[in-house]
Scaffold this motif. Structure first.
Motif, mmCIF file in Angstrom:
data_model
loop_
_atom_site.group_PDB
_atom_site.id
_atom_site.type_symbol
_atom_site.label_atom_id
_atom_site.label_comp_id
_atom_site.label_asym_id
_atom_site.label_seq_id
_atom_site.Cartn_x
_atom_site.Cartn_y
_atom_site.Cartn_z
ATOM 1 N N THR A 140 0.827 -1.215 0.000
ATOM 2 C CA THR A 140 0.000 0.000 0.000
ATOM 3 C C THR A 140 0.860 1.263 0.000
ATOM 4 N N ALA A 141 2.075 1.167 0.549
ATOM 5 C CA ALA A 141 2.971 2.333 0.562
ATOM 6 C C ALA A 141 3.309 2.795 -0.843
ATOM 7 N N PHE A 142 3.303 1.870 -1.810
ATOM 8 C CA PHE A 142 3.658 2.209 -3.191
ATOM 9 C C PHE A 142 2.436 2.308 -4.106
ATOM 10 N N GLY A 143 1.242 2.224 -3.526
ATOM 11 C CA GLY A 143 0.034 2.439 -4.320
ATOM 12 C C GLY A 143 -0.742 1.198 -4.687
ATOM 13 N N GLY A 144 -0.257 0.005 -4.291
ATOM 14 C CA GLY A 144 -1.003 -1.216 -4.563
ATOM 15 C C GLY A 144 -2.021 -1.485 -3.469
ATOM 16 N N LYS A 145 -2.650 -2.645 -3.527
ATOM 17 C CA LYS A 145 -3.673 -3.002 -2.541
ATOM 18 C C LYS A 145 -3.123 -4.053 -1.580
ATOM 19 N N GLY A 146 -3.398 -3.877 -0.306
ATOM 20 C CA GLY A 146 -2.905 -4.797 0.704
ATOM 21 C C GLY A 146 -4.025 -5.367 1.554
ATOM 22 N N TYR A 147 -3.897 -6.633 1.931
ATOM 23 C CA TYR A 147 -4.895 -7.301 2.762
ATOM 24 C C TYR A 147 -4.189 -8.055 3.885
ATOM 25 N N PHE A 148 -4.789 -8.009 5.084
ATOM 26 C CA PHE A 148 -4.291 -8.746 6.239
ATOM 27 C C PHE A 148 -5.360 -9.763 6.610
ATOM 28 N N VAL A 149 -5.035 -11.060 6.522
ATOM 29 C CA VAL A 149 -6.066 -12.077 6.730
ATOM 30 C C VAL A 149 -5.630 -13.074 7.796
ATOM 31 N N GLN A 150 -6.625 -13.569 8.536
ATOM 32 C CA GLN A 150 -6.360 -14.524 9.607
ATOM 33 C C GLN A 150 -7.272 -15.744 9.556
ATOM 34 N N THR A 151 -8.291 -15.717 8.707
ATOM 35 C CA THR A 151 -9.247 -16.824 8.637
ATOM 36 C C THR A 151 -9.423 -17.264 7.188
ATOM 37 N N PRO A 152 -9.929 -18.488 6.983
ATOM 38 C CA PRO A 152 -10.193 -18.947 5.608
ATOM 39 C C PRO A 152 -11.157 -18.026 4.866
ATOM 40 N N GLU A 153 -12.144 -17.513 5.577
ATOM 41 C CA GLU A 153 -13.129 -16.635 4.937
ATOM 42 C C GLU A 153 -12.473 -15.339 4.454
ATOM 43 N N GLU A 154 -11.603 -14.767 5.276
ATOM 44 C CA GLU A 154 -10.902 -13.544 4.882
ATOM 45 C C GLU A 154 -9.963 -13.813 3.707
ATOM 46 N N LEU A 155 -9.328 -14.983 3.711
ATOM 47 C CA LEU A 155 -8.437 -15.351 2.619
ATOM 48 C C LEU A 155 -9.217 -15.495 1.314
ATOM 49 N N GLN A 156 -10.334 -16.187 1.366
ATOM 50 C CA GLN A 156 -11.151 -16.384 0.169
ATOM 51 C C GLN A 156 -11.613 -15.044 -0.410
ATOM 52 N N LYS A 157 -12.081 -14.162 0.450
ATOM 53 C CA LYS A 157 -12.596 -12.867 -0.002
ATOM 54 C C LYS A 157 -11.493 -12.001 -0.615
ATOM 55 N N SER A 158 -10.353 -11.900 0.064
ATOM 56 C CA SER A 158 -9.275 -11.048 -0.426
ATOM 57 C C SER A 158 -8.684 -11.584 -1.730
#
Length: 340
Positions: free
Chosen positions: A285-303
């Motif tokens: 995100t510092a360089f303008g891309g998209k970042g995701y922080f995930v801890q569960t299978p559901e968050e991983l699937q969505k991101s």
């Protein structure tokens, strides 16, 4: 010096061709379309000359090298046959020979029978580990959910220790030349460079084809600043950082804090441990891309779904897993040790 001599010297200089220009023109005549390099003297001059003749230049942040070294043959295990030479030349020679004398290993041999049985048992064990619902996730659970969404024609780049080894067995490839990883010696720092090269070529020849770069958290640290290169050229790479807070194994946040009560990190922290809960997605995100922080299978699937749907921006998914997660026991220790 007289004015006539000065004029003659000036005309002579104007007619000279720089060494960089000669190199660029030579590369162009050999159908080289892409050049990757570290910007600096004398690379800068060559890079500019390459761009002038139509070669695309990608400025990298991390330098790599390749050797053809006879001493490495048989380092891990004594081979029945060794081949020393340029891989392109050797592969061409092998294919030419197979065209002359076609050969296939007998499909009903004892070797194939044992191999099929081992494949079946490995698949069953991997499915059992992937089905675990406990949090934090383990490697197999992560890769199971990633594999479910991977495009069939994507490039898979993999780098790390357990991350790469387990990823090889779970993340599938269906097309030739679509998997790039650190190789049998586990050379670190090559993953993002591989991903950038694949994305540049895919962008020109197969627009829309995705590059999935799977990194361990330690492996990502070797060349993580190449994220700036990815964003500079706006390459739609999906970076997955499988984060266990260490090299092979790490500590959770509470254990890390408790350990530091006994002394400075330089004296009490195991060398293989890394800072817990590091937010690598912020590098993207510092360089303008998209970042995701995930801890569960559901968050991983969505991101991952969102990242694959976005074909215009790079993204990084920081996937937290169990710090003590490991892989199944290895039968062949020579695969992970050297004879040097």
């Amino acid at each position: 010096m007289s004015e006539s001599n000065l004029a003659a010297r000036s005309d002579g200089l104007e007619g000279q061709v720089s060494g960089a220009r000669v190199i660029a023109q030579a590369l162009k005549t050999q159908d080289v379309n892409y050049m990757f390099g570290i910007v600096g003297i004398p690379v800068t001059e060559i890079a500019l000359a390459a761009q002038e003749v139509g070669i695309r230049y990608i400025g990298m942040r991390n330098e790599q090298a390749v050797d053809i070294c006879a001493e490495e043959l048989g380092n891990n295990v004594r081979p029945a046959v060794t081949l020393l030479g340029d891989i392109n030349a050797v592969t061409k020679q092998l294919l030419e020979q197979f065209d002359k004398t076609p050969w296939q290993y007998p499909p009903e041999s004892e070797w194939w029978k044992v191999l099929r049985e081992k494949m079946k048992s490995n698949e069953a064990l991997s499915k059992e580990l992937a089905s675990k619902k406990s949090l934090p996730m383990n490697y197999y659970t992560v890769f199971y959910h990633v594999q479910e969404q991977l495009p069939r024609d994507c490039f898979v780049v993999s780098e790390g220790a357990n991350t790469m080894d387990i990823g090889r067995t779970v993340l599938q490839n269906y097309l030739p030349r679509h998997r790039l990883d650190a190789g049998t010696f586990g050379t670190m720092g090559v993953g993002l460079g591989f991903a950038i090269a694949a994305a540049i070529v895919a962008k020109d020849r197969n627009p829309g084809k995705r590059v999935i770069c799977v990194e361990g958290d330690s492996a990502f640290g070797f060349s993580g600043m190449e994220v700036e290169t990815i964003c500079r050229y706006n390459l739609p790479i999906v970076l997955l950082v499988v984060n266990n807070n260490g090299i092979y194994q790490g500590f959770d946040t509470d254990s890390w804090k408790e350990m530091l009560k006994f002394g400075d990190a330089t004296t009490v922290a195991p060398p293989m441990s890394l800072l817990p809960h590091s937010h690598y997605e912020h590098v993207m995100t510092a360089f303008g891309g998209k970042g995701y922080f995930v801890q569960t299978p559901e968050e991983l699937q969505k991101s991952l779904r969102q990242s694959l749907a976005d074909t215009t921006n790079p993204s990084l998914i920081n996937i937290m897993i169990e710090p003590q997660a490991t892989r199944k026991a290895q039968d062949f220790h020579w695969l992970t040790q050297s004879n040097l």
